[in-house]
Design a protein around this motif. Structure first.
Motif, PDB file in Angstrom:
ATOM      1  N   ASN A  40       1.139  -1.238   0.064  1.00  0.00           N
ATOM      2  CA  ASN A  40       0.093   0.233  -0.016  1.00  0.00           C
ATOM      3  C   ASN A  40       0.572   1.327   0.033  1.00  0.00           C
ATOM      4  O   ASN A  40       0.687   1.982   0.541  1.00  0.00           O
ATOM      5  CB  ASN A  40      -0.834  -0.230   0.843  1.00  0.00           C
ATOM      6  CG  ASN A  40      -2.466  -0.879   1.108  1.00  0.00           C
ATOM      7  OD1 ASN A  40      -2.998  -0.774   0.487  1.00  0.00           O
ATOM      8  ND2 ASN A  40      -2.343  -2.162   1.892  1.00  0.00           N
ATOM      9  N   GLY A  41       1.543   1.483  -0.520  1.00  0.00           N
ATOM     10  CA  GLY A  41       2.386   2.709  -0.818  1.00  0.00           C
ATOM     11  C   GLY A  41       3.962   2.553  -0.300  1.00  0.00           C
ATOM     12  O   GLY A  41       4.401   3.868   0.031  1.00  0.00           O
ATOM     13  N   ASP A 231       5.597   5.207  -2.406  1.00  0.00           N
ATOM     14  CA  ASP A 231       4.512   5.833  -3.903  1.00  0.00           C
ATOM     15  C   ASP A 231       2.608   6.731  -3.742  1.00  0.00           C
ATOM     16  O   ASP A 231       2.610   5.702  -2.962  1.00  0.00           O
ATOM     17  CB  ASP A 231       4.067   4.293  -4.213  1.00  0.00           C
ATOM     18  CG  ASP A 231       2.969   4.205  -5.515  1.00  0.00           C
ATOM     19  OD1 ASP A 231       2.711   5.186  -5.879  1.00  0.00           O
ATOM     20  OD2 ASP A 231       2.015   3.618  -5.516  1.00  0.00           O
ATOM     21  N   SER A 233       1.390   8.230  -5.824  1.00  0.00           N
ATOM     22  CA  SER A 233       0.008   7.784  -6.066  1.00  0.00           C
ATOM     23  C   SER A 233      -1.213   7.270  -5.269  1.00  0.00           C
ATOM     24  O   SER A 233      -1.851   7.315  -5.129  1.00  0.00           O
ATOM     25  CB  SER A 233       0.299   6.947  -7.191  1.00  0.00           C
ATOM     26  OG  SER A 233       0.557   5.855  -7.186  1.00  0.00           O
ATOM     27  N   ALA A 234      -0.229   6.140  -4.486  1.00  0.00           N
ATOM     28  CA  ALA A 234      -1.366   5.092  -3.187  1.00  0.00           C
ATOM     29  C   ALA A 234      -2.191   6.298  -2.044  1.00  0.00           C
ATOM     30  O   ALA A 234      -3.240   5.983  -1.704  1.00  0.00           O
ATOM     31  CB  ALA A 234      -0.218   4.399  -2.565  1.00  0.00           C
ATOM     32  N   THR A 240      -5.306   2.522   0.783  1.00  0.00           N
ATOM     33  CA  THR A 240      -4.388   2.887   1.529  1.00  0.00           C
ATOM     34  C   THR A 240      -5.097   3.271   2.491  1.00  0.00           C
ATOM     35  O   THR A 240      -4.003   2.825   4.160  1.00  0.00           O
ATOM     36  CB  THR A 240      -3.438   3.902   0.383  1.00  0.00           C
ATOM     37  OG1 THR A 240      -3.395   3.271  -0.475  1.00  0.00           O
ATOM     38  CG2 THR A 240      -2.328   3.859   1.764  1.00  0.00           C
TER      39      THR A 240
END
Lengths: 519, 35
Positions: A40-41, A231, A233-234, A240
């Protein structure tokens, strides 16, 4: 007039902090957290994670410690009596049933998983695990051990049952000895041992570098990168945020009812503000620093970036019981490190399982005035019977069903109820004063506002979103195989009967002990 | 491990270690761990 049993109490402040931290620290710290973060990121996951810690985790810790101590002062050690005190309504005590039912349901499958950890510690030391040629063999070993298939490794459930029996016996031996001599003494021994084992593994991991000379990029540092490179964008994905909030909720053992019972053994003027925060910080240290530094970096270094996605997606369980022993079989002194890995998870499981069964024992002891040893034996006998379906029908979705109702649904529901009862029914001013009674730490005033508005609202959002996303489909058995339906249905009926029996017991207790004394 | 990876790990570890040290120092200073 019924002769009252003497109220049990903790022997030291450090003891209660370690007991609550031990309850919170479990398999989730070392298996669930790193997988959740990596999927999740990565590093970006820590933004919603810390926000959730500040807005749900820490406030819920204070809420549960405060309700527990308040209940304990008034002679209640479990949620039914406590909720009855918080909310002068006949419904209150029945809502509190969830606080005994939930942990008991979690216990009846958790204890079986805990026994696998003990057996894997044994099989690590005996060299059985480190002799496995590949991951497929490791998966077959686990499957046969669980009784899901018969192969060269196991033909029956006898070994699994033997370790289950030892683990259950150990749990009830500790509970039998009471709060100070049993639970507290265990946590004072197990927690430092657990941290020591985790540190040894951590040192082994960070000094491993690249296990394959021809693949220099498959190294520990890049493994840390797999977990921590953010990340961003997550952060735009609601999934998330929900995963981070869920992780905080599950990791701190809030919403179960165990902290209520542990805190009820405090005295009126004992600090809870600093103790609650210390227990939370101990859990976070074990989760983010130790839990985040072992499994993912190690798996990355051995499987590389491409296979890593598949390994992480295979789930925390597979990672812990199949991938990790296979990796240990590839390093020098692998048997020892494999033992340390499973033994540290076993200790984490043990300190959690005793906290899960304690509310049921406290309910029988304190609400029915049956001395601890007898209460422990009664609950032990009932728990033993209740564990059987999870052992014998494991492959038919029984364990997943128990986890859904006890470990997820009840948890979020109970947390939401207690946050609303404490902040709104009991009243935020009284609640704030209760948290600060004997406090060795001044909590910033903004938390009064957070506890009243943000925490309950956040929990309602989690509950609603979770029901919409996963809860409803699970409730209507959408993903259950046709051949497993009868088992899942029987489990649900069994759980309903268990809940009703507990509700009847609460009714009897209320009538007999509470009204007779004219309180 | 990228710069941001180090940054996020560093900040997270620092926050958690600082909180744990702050709490345990106060607990142990409070009454030597006793009730």
């Amino acid at each position: 007039m019924v002769k009252k049993l003497k109220k049990e109490a903790w022997g030291s402040k450090l003891g209660v902090i370690l007991a609550v931290a031990g309850s919170a620290m479990g398999l989730g710290n070392f298996l669930r957290f790193p997988v959740q973060a990596a999927n999740n990121g990565g590093g970006a996951f820590m933004i919603p994670y810390f926000i959730s810690l500040l807005l749900i985790g820490i406030p819920m810790m204070w809420i549960e410690w405060a309700i527990g101590r308040y209940g304990g002062v008034h002679g209640h050690t479990t949620a039914p009596g406590m909720f009855n005190r918080l909310w002068n309504n006949r419904l209150g005590k029945y809502l509190g049933v969830i606080g005994v039912f939930g942990p008991l349901v979690i216990f009846i499958y958790y204890i079986y998983i805990e026994s696998w950890l003990l057996s894997y510690s044994f099989y690590s030391l005996s060299g059985v695990l480190t002799d496995m040629p590949d991951r497929e063999s490791m998966a077959k070993f686990l499957s046969a051990y669980q009784g899901l298939e018969s192969n060269a490794y196991f033909h029956s459930l006898v070994p699994a049952y033997l370790f289950f029996f030892i683990t259950l016996g150990l749990n009830f031996f500790i509970i039998f000895r009471g709060v100070t001599k049993g639970i507290e003494r265990l946590c004072k021994f197990a927690m430092p041992m657990l941290f020591l084992a985790a540190f040894v593994l951590l040192i082994r991991v960070v000094t491993l570098d690249a296990p394959y000379p021809d693949k220099p990029d498959w190294n520990i540092l890049n493994g840390f990168g797999y977990l921590w490179n953010p990340d961003f964008s997550a952060l735009l994905d609601a999934k998330t945020w929900l995963a981070a909030a869920g992780q905080i909720f599950f990791t701190l053992s809030v919403g179960i009812g165990v902290i209520l019972t542990y805190a009820s053994y405090l005295r009126k003027g004992d600090d809870i503000a600093l103790s609650g925060l210390t227990a939370a910080s101990t859990n976070e240290f074990a989760e983010v620093i130790l839990g985040g530094s072992i499994i993912i970096p190690l798996a990355f270094a051995f499987f590389g970036p491409d296979a890593m996605r598949e390994v992480a997606a295979s789930g925390a369980f597979n990672l812990g019981f199949v991938t990790m022993p296979f990796i240990f079989s590839k390093i020098s002194l692998g048997a020892l490190f494999s033992f340390l890995w499973f033994f540290l998870l076993f200790l984490a499981g043990l300190t959690s399982s005793i906290s899960l069964i304690e509310p049921a024992v406290a309910f029988i002891r304190d609400d029915f005035q049956i001395e601890r040893r007898k209460s422990a034996m009664i609950v032990g006998g009932v728990a033993f019977i209740l564990c059987q379906p999870a052992i014998f029908f494991l492959g038919h979705g029984v364990l997943d069903e128990l986890d859904f109702w006890g470990g997820t649904f009840c948890l979020v529901l109970f947390g939401t109820i207690e946050s609303i009862l404490f902040a709104w029914t009991f009243g935020i001013d009284r609640a704030w004063n209760e948290i600060h009674r004997g406090a060795q730490l001044h909590i910033p005033r903004v938390y009064k506002w957070i506890i009243k508005y943000i925490t309950p609202a956040f929990l309602l959002v989690i509950l609603g979103t979770w029901i919409m996303q996963q809860g409803w489909s699970t409730m209507i058995m959408e993903n259950v195989k046709a051949e497993d339906m009868p088992y899942v249905l029987c489990t649900r009926i069994g759980l309903l009967i268990l809940f009703l029996v507990l509700a009847i017991l609460v009714h009897i207790w209320h009538k007999k002990f509470y009204q007779e004394e004219g309180k | 491990m990228t710069f941001y990876g180090w940054l996020f790990m560093g900040i997270s570890w620092t926050l958690i270690i600082s909180l744990a040290v702050f709490c345990f120092r106060r607990v142990l200073r409070g009454n030597n761990g006793g009730m």
